[in-house]
Design an enzyme around this catalytic site. Structure first.
Site, short mmCIF file in Angstrom:
data_model
loop_
_atom_site.label_atom_id
_atom_site.label_comp_id
_atom_site.label_asym_id
_atom_site.label_seq_id
_atom_site.Cartn_x
_atom_site.Cartn_y
_atom_site.Cartn_z
N CYS A 282 -2.59 -0.49 -1.42
CA CYS A 282 -3.21 -0.60 -2.68
C CYS A 282 -3.52 -2.00 -3.15
O CYS A 282 -4.21 -2.08 -4.27
CB CYS A 282 -2.58 0.13 -3.54
SG CYS A 282 -0.81 -0.33 -4.00
N GLU B 215 1.17 6.03 -6.07
CA GLU B 215 0.15 5.20 -5.36
C GLU B 215 -1.21 5.58 -5.98
O GLU B 215 -1.54 6.85 -6.03
CB GLU B 215 0.31 5.74 -3.92
CG GLU B 215 -0.89 5.04 -3.18
CD GLU B 215 -1.00 3.47 -3.21
OE1 GLU B 215 -1.96 3.05 -3.61
OE2 GLU B 215 0.17 3.04 -2.82
#
Length: 115
Positions: free
Chosen positions: A36, A2
């Site tokens: 994200c 991530e």
């Protein structure tokens, strides 16, 4: 892995405006903007800015009405301390020259979409 994201969306003047507004709204509010893949910045050509802004700002208004009508938020309610923190930051931005076209307010633990 991530890596987070501050993903820009670029809108040019030959765009299908309705599609751009739907896509920008989805990208901005998908999972309350906490993933994200969300759209953090919208870069738009000046000559279509006003039209886009008017349509983009109008789009989440039905969400607010649904939240108030059903009392079921479309996003997770914030802790009271978090609502105060968000509100303080928005007020600070407004005092520094930012403009709120919608939102910038809350009811209970729900802070409404703001632009």
């Amino acid at each position: 892995m991530e890596l987070g994201g501050f993903n820009p969306m670029i809108i040019l003047d030959d765009v299908d405006m309705e599609y751009a507004v739907r896509t920008a709204t989805f990208g901005s509010f998908f999972h309350q903007g906490q993933i994200c893949l969300n759209t953090r910045r919208i870069i738009i050509q000046r000559k279509i800015y006003d039209e886009f802004l008017r349509k983009f700002v109008a789009r989440p208004r039905p969400c607010r009405q649904a939240i108030l009508w059903t009392r079921r938020p479309s996003s997770v309610p914030h802790h009271a301390g978090r609502v105060k923190l968000i509100d303080d930051r928005v007020k600070q931005a407004l005092a520094s020259g930012a403009r709120a076209h919608t939102g910038a307010n809350y009811e209970g633990q729900i802070y409404f979409p703001r632009f």
